[in-house]
Design an enzyme around this catalytic site. Sequence first.
Site, PDB file in Angstrom:
ATOM      1  CE  LYS A  79      10.284   1.909  -5.024  1.00  0.00           C
ATOM      2  NZ  LYS A  79       9.251   2.286  -4.056  1.00  0.00           N
ATOM      3  CG  ASN A  80       9.406   5.959  -5.274  1.00  0.00           C
ATOM      4  OD1 ASN A  80       8.904   4.842  -5.143  1.00  0.00           O
ATOM      5  ND2 ASN A  80      10.399   6.377  -4.504  1.00  0.00           N
ATOM      6  CB  CYS A 105      10.649  -0.305   3.304  1.00  0.00           C
ATOM      7  SG  CYS A 105      11.151  -1.003   1.734  1.00  0.00           S
ATOM      8  NE  ARG A 160       7.310   4.640   4.625  1.00  0.00           N
ATOM      9  CZ  ARG A 160       7.614   4.122   3.446  1.00  0.00           C
ATOM     10  NH1 ARG A 160       7.856   2.845   3.340  1.00  0.00           N
ATOM     11  NH2 ARG A 160       7.670   4.881   2.377  1.00  0.00           N
ATOM     12  CG  ASP A 215      14.361   6.721  -1.501  1.00  0.00           C
ATOM     13  OD1 ASP A 215      14.135   6.548  -0.291  1.00  0.00           O
ATOM     14  OD2 ASP A 215      13.491   7.060  -2.316  1.00  0.00           O
ATOM     15  NE  ARG A 252       8.220  -3.314  -2.138  1.00  0.00           N
ATOM     16  CZ  ARG A 252       8.591  -2.436  -1.216  1.00  0.00           C
ATOM     17  NH1 ARG A 252       9.136  -2.836  -0.110  1.00  0.00           N
ATOM     18  NH2 ARG A 252       8.377  -1.157  -1.400  1.00  0.00           N
TER      19      ARG A 252
HETATM   20  N1  EPU Z   1       5.153  12.031   7.106  1.00  0.00           N
HETATM   21  C1  EPU Z   1       4.291  12.306   8.147  1.00  0.00           C
HETATM   22  N2  EPU Z   1       2.942  12.283   7.887  1.00  0.00           N
HETATM   23  C2  EPU Z   1       2.444  12.018   6.661  1.00  0.00           C
HETATM   24  C3  EPU Z   1       3.320  11.734   5.598  1.00  0.00           C
HETATM   25  C4  EPU Z   1       4.688  11.749   5.859  1.00  0.00           C
HETATM   26  O1  EPU Z   1       4.711  12.551   9.263  1.00  0.00           O
HETATM   27  O2  EPU Z   1       1.215  12.012   6.507  1.00  0.00           O
HETATM   28  C5  EPU Z   1       6.605  12.037   7.357  1.00  0.00           C
HETATM   29  C6  EPU Z   1       7.225  10.660   7.165  1.00  0.00           C
HETATM   30  O3  EPU Z   1       7.113   9.872   8.316  1.00  0.00           O
HETATM   31  C7  EPU Z   1       8.659  11.010   6.800  1.00  0.00           C
HETATM   32  C8  EPU Z   1       8.517  12.326   6.028  1.00  0.00           C
HETATM   33  O4  EPU Z   1       7.229  12.828   6.366  1.00  0.00           O
HETATM   34  O5  EPU Z   1       9.403  11.235   7.957  1.00  0.00           O
HETATM   35  C9  EPU Z   1       8.593  12.206   4.526  1.00  0.00           C
HETATM   36  O6  EPU Z   1       7.688  11.225   4.052  1.00  0.00           O
HETATM   37  P1  EPU Z   1       7.054  11.241   2.591  1.00  0.00           P
HETATM   38  O7  EPU Z   1       5.588  11.288   2.741  1.00  0.00           O
HETATM   39  O8  EPU Z   1       7.733  12.277   1.770  1.00  0.00           O
HETATM   40  O9  EPU Z   1       7.462   9.802   2.066  1.00  0.00           O
HETATM   41  P2  EPU Z   1       6.570   8.792   1.244  1.00  0.00           P
HETATM   42  O10 EPU Z   1       5.733   9.520   0.283  1.00  0.00           O
HETATM   43  O11 EPU Z   1       5.918   7.806   2.146  1.00  0.00           O
HETATM   44  C10 EPU Z   1       8.234   8.553  -0.754  1.00  0.00           C
HETATM   45  C11 EPU Z   1       8.937   7.415  -1.413  1.00  0.00           C
HETATM   46  C12 EPU Z   1      10.055   6.908  -0.510  1.00  0.00           C
HETATM   47  C13 EPU Z   1      11.023   8.059  -0.212  1.00  0.00           C
HETATM   48  C14 EPU Z   1      10.257   9.247   0.382  1.00  0.00           C
HETATM   49  C15 EPU Z   1      11.129  10.451   0.595  1.00  0.00           C
HETATM   50  C16 EPU Z   1       7.140   6.391  -2.665  1.00  0.00           C
HETATM   51  C17 EPU Z   1       6.204   5.259  -2.819  1.00  0.00           C
HETATM   52  N3  EPU Z   1       7.974   6.331  -1.621  1.00  0.00           N
HETATM   53  O12 EPU Z   1       7.702   8.026   0.461  1.00  0.00           O
HETATM   54  O13 EPU Z   1      10.735   5.923  -1.252  1.00  0.00           O
HETATM   55  O14 EPU Z   1      11.990   7.625   0.707  1.00  0.00           O
HETATM   56  O15 EPU Z   1       9.168   9.609  -0.495  1.00  0.00           O
HETATM   57  O16 EPU Z   1      11.720  10.860  -0.598  1.00  0.00           O
HETATM   58  O17 EPU Z   1       7.174   7.308  -3.475  1.00  0.00           O
HETATM   59  C18 EPU Z   1      11.988   3.957  -1.591  1.00  0.00           C
HETATM   60  O18 EPU Z   1      11.773   4.099  -2.807  1.00  0.00           O
HETATM   61  O19 EPU Z   1      12.831   3.156  -1.126  1.00  0.00           O
HETATM   62  C19 EPU Z   1      11.245   4.793  -0.655  1.00  0.00           C
HETATM   63  C20 EPU Z   1      11.129   4.507   0.633  1.00  0.00           C
END
Ligand code: EPU
Length: 417
Positions: A22-23, A116, A121, A304, A396
């Site tokens: 998915k990701n 979610c 975020r 996750d 999802r």
């Molecule tokens: N963060 C910031 N600022 C930013 C971006 C992130 O402070 O601009 C913080 C976030 O709040 C968090 C940390 O950095 O505390 C890590 O966030 P990251 O950006 O790595 O997460 P993401 O890209 O929003 C993806 C996956 C998530 C998974 C995380 C961590 C997707 C669509 N989502 O999220 O997947 O938990 O990486 O591995 O790729 C899931 O599949 O259930 C899911 C939530």
Amino acid sequence: MKVLEITGGKELSGTIRISGAKNSSVALIPAAILADDDVTICNVPEITDTDALSDILSYLGAEVRRASESIVINPETIENKEIPEEQAKKLRASYYFMGALLGKYKHVEMYFPGGCSIGQRPINLHLKGFEALGATVSNDGNKYIVDAKELKGANIYLDIASVGATINIMLAAVRAKGKTTIDNAAKEPEIVNVATFLNNMGAKISGAGTSEIIIEGVESLKGCFHEVIPDRIEAGTYTIIGALVGNYLKIDNIIPEHIEALTSKLTEMGIELEIGSDYLIVNKSDSYKSVNIKTLVYPGFPTDLQQPFSVLLTRAKGKSSITETIWENRFMHIPYLNKMGANITVDGMKAEIMGPTKLTGCEVEATDLRAGAAMVAAALSAEGTTTITNINHILRGYENIVEKLTDVGAKIELKEI
Ligand code: EPU
């Protein structure tokens, strides 16, 4: 309302084939915009998150064709217009349209993404990256307007190794002038998959999978053929289910290295695993040792899988703990596990699990995607019947979950009530 009704206690045997990640898929579909002709992405899971992104592409005017597990996207007819708030809010990954549209058209107007509720975020690091490349970012309420006369390569240091920011900056930088370096980049396998996809289109990206990614901007990108990697979180979820109720349960089409943080914890708990080149076989155990886990960026224990893993810890003898370090709101499933009979206390971002406890079926809710997966794992191992509400979260991210589990002997039904 759709619910999942699961009667637990059945042993699961046979083979579960893991779908495409998915990701990865949720980044690859928006990234297709960057090409100048047909892009074919195969092994794309049929889940509502990939449907939502295809709908956004169609709304923008791209030609999108789904043929079984492949998607063919022709971006030539795209019109760079504002993505409606309702569509952006359907999922988190709509934010990848920011990087892709900015990279191709140097302008994007988009609303804050959904997804979610597992934490605040923010997307500040994505926006900081766009600004470093020469864009200006303004916002009008919930809407972001990102604009650049031209994008120029830059050295970008990420304060946090964010998956989303790393991918979004790659998408914007592939067609920028000159060289971009992303330091403290995220190293998740999905990042490597996206970089390979862009390189197949003609981009020049090196270092993906390490903490320094270098992107040499190119003038244009062409169509390509690309395959999505297996979903390591889906693989991990079914492996955990196998450790709870498996009887020679084979988890097939996996990259074992991608779930090593999980398999090494399972071994520490005393679970015997047979690990092959692209599969593993897992059995339930008579007794489980307690362990402590801390979620970390890849290759650490993935956040996750923390929620499904907490179900397994209810079986372990003595005190286990989970320290969540990525998302501040990822224990929403715990009250439901306790309702089923678990003995778990939560203090901030740490949970302590006393075991072993027996779980009993009752009505529970999928508060987010992986919380939903945890409820499925709990229900399969519980005595009696569990009804899970709010299952749209589960749909999802898990392709054909009912069919996959039914095929290996589970009693699970999707009902409309
Ligand atoms: N963060 C910031 N600022 C930013 C971006 C992130 O402070 O601009 C913080 C976030 O709040 C968090 C940390 O950095 O505390 C890590 O966030 P990251 O950006 O790595 O997460 P993401 O890209 O929003 C993806 C996956 C998530 C998974 C995380 C961590 C997707 C669509 N989502 O999220 O997947 O938990 O990486 O591995 O790729 C899931 O599949 O259930 C899911 C939530």
